[in-house]
Design a protein around this motif. Structure first.
Motif, PDB file in Angstrom:
ATOM      1  N   CYS A 189     -52.480  -8.402  39.330  1.00 18.74           N
ATOM      2  CA  CYS A 189     -51.217  -9.061  39.683  1.00 18.74           C
ATOM      3  C   CYS A 189     -51.135  -9.258  41.185  1.00 18.74           C
ATOM      4  N   THR A 190     -50.140 -10.042  41.599  1.00 17.49           N
ATOM      5  CA  THR A 190     -49.799 -10.215  43.009  1.00 17.49           C
ATOM      6  C   THR A 190     -48.295 -10.401  43.069  1.00 17.49           C
ATOM      7  N   ASP A 191     -47.735 -10.423  44.265  1.00 23.21           N
ATOM      8  CA  ASP A 191     -46.294 -10.697  44.347  1.00 23.21           C
ATOM      9  C   ASP A 191     -46.077 -12.092  44.917  1.00 23.21           C
ATOM     10  N   VAL A 192     -44.834 -12.553  44.882  1.00 25.82           N
ATOM     11  CA  VAL A 192     -44.509 -13.928  45.273  1.00 25.82           C
ATOM     12  C   VAL A 192     -44.833 -14.213  46.742  1.00 25.82           C
ATOM     13  N   SER A 193     -44.683 -13.205  47.619  1.00 25.20           N
ATOM     14  CA  SER A 193     -44.930 -13.459  49.053  1.00 25.20           C
ATOM     15  C   SER A 193     -46.415 -13.700  49.304  1.00 25.20           C
ATOM     16  N   ILE A 222     -58.576 -17.274  36.462  1.00 25.01           N
ATOM     17  CA  ILE A 222     -59.018 -16.210  37.383  1.00 25.01           C
ATOM     18  C   ILE A 222     -57.888 -15.725  38.288  1.00 25.01           C
ATOM     19  N   LEU A 223     -56.722 -16.363  38.219  1.00 20.74           N
ATOM     20  CA  LEU A 223     -55.605 -16.034  39.115  1.00 20.74           C
ATOM     21  C   LEU A 223     -54.833 -14.823  38.602  1.00 20.74           C
ATOM     22  N   PRO A 224     -54.311 -13.995  39.508  1.00 20.59           N
ATOM     23  CA  PRO A 224     -53.503 -12.844  39.081  1.00 20.59           C
ATOM     24  C   PRO A 224     -52.125 -13.282  38.586  1.00 20.59           C
ATOM     25  N   LYS A 225     -51.490 -12.425  37.808  1.00 23.40           N
ATOM     26  CA  LYS A 225     -50.120 -12.702  37.361  1.00 23.40           C
ATOM     27  C   LYS A 225     -49.171 -12.513  38.552  1.00 23.40           C
ATOM     28  N   VAL A 226     -48.241 -13.464  38.725  1.00 19.65           N
ATOM     29  CA  VAL A 226     -47.304 -13.374  39.862  1.00 19.65           C
ATOM     30  C   VAL A 226     -46.072 -12.581  39.438  1.00 19.65           C
ATOM     31  N   ARG A 227     -45.766 -11.546  40.217  1.00 20.01           N
ATOM     32  CA  ARG A 227     -44.609 -10.680  39.927  1.00 20.01           C
ATOM     33  C   ARG A 227     -43.661 -10.691  41.126  1.00 20.01           C
ATOM     34  N   SER A 228     -42.512 -10.060  40.954  1.00 23.34           N
ATOM     35  CA  SER A 228     -41.585  -9.934  42.079  1.00 23.34           C
ATOM     36  C   SER A 228     -42.153  -8.918  43.070  1.00 23.34           C
ATOM     37  N   SER A 229     -41.474  -8.756  44.207  1.00 16.48           N
ATOM     38  CA  SER A 229     -41.960  -7.847  45.257  1.00 16.48           C
ATOM     39  C   SER A 229     -41.541  -6.405  45.013  1.00 16.48           C
ATOM     40  N   SER A 230     -40.666  -6.194  44.032  1.00 19.95           N
ATOM     41  CA  SER A 230     -40.126  -4.856  43.783  1.00 19.95           C
ATOM     42  C   SER A 230     -39.936  -4.643  42.284  1.00 19.95           C
ATOM     43  N   GLU A 231     -40.957  -4.118  41.648  1.00 20.09           N
ATOM     44  CA  GLU A 231     -40.906  -3.751  40.224  1.00 20.09           C
ATOM     45  C   GLU A 231     -42.117  -2.878  39.950  1.00 20.09           C
ATOM     46  N   ILE A 232     -42.109  -2.144  38.858  1.00 20.60           N
ATOM     47  CA  ILE A 232     -43.255  -1.290  38.536  1.00 20.60           C
ATOM     48  C   ILE A 232     -44.365  -2.161  37.959  1.00 20.60           C
ATOM     49  N   TYR A 233     -45.483  -2.236  38.702  1.00 21.81           N
ATOM     50  CA  TYR A 233     -46.642  -3.027  38.258  1.00 21.81           C
ATOM     51  C   TYR A 233     -47.552  -2.190  37.367  1.00 21.81           C
ATOM     52  N   GLY A 234     -47.627  -0.901  37.637  1.00 20.55           N
ATOM     53  CA  GLY A 234     -48.486   0.005  36.891  1.00 20.55           C
ATOM     54  C   GLY A 234     -48.427   1.373  37.547  1.00 20.55           C
TER      55      GLY A 234
END
Length: 540
Positions: A189-193, A222-234
């Protein structure tokens, strides 16, 4: 006591790994450890880092920081969350089955993609002042062209893509994937920023853009899933995480967005300038993207939770700031340590007409001129290394003045003081020079590493963690010191005008021109000069 309070661990990766542990109530720094990362320069203009060394430094920092906390009698179990801040555009591709990187990380400063950029521009039918989908110009700076180079030039990457084993990411994606299990279930994953700095991300729809991916010929799988900057990724897995196994990774921000958060810039109009390898001025523009008419980037600042609004920023990016000090030390031997530059510059007290434009990677904002190269002018027999040291510090301040002027023009509202952070801000002479050249107050927090603090705040505020409250009434008070201008504005303007003259001398250095050798044979200097053309939104 502190031992019973929740603490949050934030780490940042630039050319050093820095782990810092903060008290979630007061933002007090409890412990830290830092390891420098080696950069390699295999060819002129190429800059790389070893992905395995990156992870080794992460594990070392975690282990040493936990040891230091134990020595302070702080229970490691009080660490409630981990946040990541990273170099944004630096690009990696790895094999998801073996967990092995397929090439070194290509660093944001790297110039090898010049011909890739040129080729991409030739297939662009229209030009517009701003790229409406990404907010970015086509430049060697951003991840998509680095990824395109890897796909074109590295067989292992090409083969891994064909056999569906390849994963792409910026440094945050690589770290989070490794820490959450790697090839055994690691989270990609990655974040929006960070995503907003790839040139593959649509800052309006807030997702990977199929048309952009087709344009760069990048496979979306091949791209990571885009997540918010503040949430539990794992959660951290046990193998190399030691005592942090089971702790959630719940904050992720590009380094400049993390510094914006760490400086508590949560309101439209607030701004900060970070002095690191490069120099990055970000101004919060609210929940709608503002396009620049003066050479700035439109970028995603942060999104503090799945259901929270996206906040945007205008950004002025300067490629070379702290890197000029490293160049004076490592390449020229003018200083023995980074801290020595302040002593030398103070001994001179002035550059005595010497101006240094450190355009080692071309010029970024507000010029976006890849043909520029570094130049030192105004030399006389009187000039010595002290004057060069002073001119190098002034160069950082002049570049900041240029992007601040552009930002004031774009926003129509002038900043009245500048909030600063980053490693270089410990240089008091630099801070005073900055106040003099801007003709405004410069405010530096006593804890200058606000990047790691921002990552920790994002992690602590995440749903499911909630040990950090980011609402205005609950933000911690950070002590700071203020530098006021000590020269008159006429002198400041005179010095700035001379700087602008020096910048013009640095322009158009790398161009295509027919030349003759001693035998009269004509040959071409390799072309590295191009006009950046920004694609119209409706043609992408």
């Amino acid at each position: 006591g502190v031992s019973k309070r929740s603490v949050v661990l934030g780490f940042r990766f630039v050319i050093q790994f820095l782990f810092q542990v903060f008290n979630a109530k007061t933002a007090e720094l409890l412990s830290h450890h830092q390891v420098e990362i080696n950069q390699s320069f295999p060819k002129e203009g190429w800059v790389e880092e070893d992905p395995k060394e990156i992870m080794q430094s992460v594990y070392e920092c975690m282990e040493r920081t936990c040891e230091k906390l134990s020595q302070l009698n702080i229970d490691i179990s009080n660490i409630k969350a981990v946040g990541v801040a990273n170099q944004r555009e630096t690009t990696l591709v790895w094999d998801k089955e073996t967990g092995e990187p397929l090439y070194n990380a290509i660093v944001w400063l790297d110039l090898r993609t010049q011909s890739t950029v040129e080729r991409l521009i030739t297939k662009t039918p229209g030009q517009n002042k701003n790229h409406l989908k990404t907010g970015l110009p086509i430049s060697t700076y951003f991840s998509a062209v680095k990824l395109r180079w890897l796909l074109d030039n590295v067989d292992e990457v090409r083969q891994a893509v064909l056999s569906e084993r390849a994963m792409f990411g910026t440094v945050d994606s690589w770290i989070i994937w490794c820490l959450t299990g790697g090839r055994n279930g690691g989270i990609h994953c990655t974040d929006v920023s960070n995503a907003s700095r790839t040139m593959l991300f649509n800052i309006h729809t807030m997702d990977w853009d199929p048309e952009l991916c087709r344009y760069f010929d990048v496979p979306m799988e091949i791209l990571p899933k885009v997540r918010s900057s503040s949430e539990i990724y794992g959660w951290m897995v046990s193998s190399k995480s030691g005592s942090l196994a089971g702790v959630p990774i719940s904050g992720c921000l590009g380094d400049q967005s993390a510094a914006l958060v760490g400086q508590m810039c949560f309101t439209e109009g607030q701004a900060k300038n970070t002095y690191g390898t490069g120099c990055f001025l970000l101004r919060h523009t609210g929940t709608k993207p503002v396009m620049s008419d003066h050479g700035l980037l439109t970028t995603v600042a942060y999104k503090m939770g799945k259901d929270e609004p996206t906040c945007y920023a205008l950004e002025g990016s300067v490629a070379i700031a702290g890197a000029v000090v490293r160049w004076l030390k490592d390449n020229m031997g003018i200083v023995q340590s980074s801290s020595e530059i302040e002593t030398l510059a103070a001994a001179a007290g002035s550059s005595y007409g010497c101006y240094f434009v450190p355009a080692f990677s071309g010029l970024y904002a507000p010029y976006w001129e890849p043909s520029a190269r570094g130049i030192i002018c105004g030399l006389t027999q009187f000039t010595n290394r002290n004057h060069l040291a002073f001119a190098a510090l002034e160069a950082v301040c002049f570049q900041t003045r240029e992007i601040l002027d552009a930002m004031n023009q774009d926003s129509g509202v002038h900043l009245t003081q500048l909030q600063v952070d980053g490693g270089m801000t410990s240089n008091r002479l630099l801070m005073q020079l900055q106040a003099d050249i801007l003709c405004m107050s410069v405010v530096r927090p006593t804890m200058s590493e606000t990047t790691a603090l921002g990552a920790a705040m994002a992690a602590g505020a995440a749903e499911g963690v909630k040990v950090w409250n980011l609402s205005p009434g609950h933000l911690p008070h950070i002590t700071s010191e203020k530098y006021e201008p000590q020269i008159n504005s006429d002198e400041s303007e005179f010095r700035f005008a001379r700087w602008k003259k020096a910048v013009q001398r640095a322009m158009n250095w790398e161009t295509t021109e027919p030349c003759c050798n001693a035998n009269g044979t004509r040959f071409q200097i390799s072309k590295m000069c191009l006009n950046l053309k920004i694609i119209q939104g409706n043609q992408f």
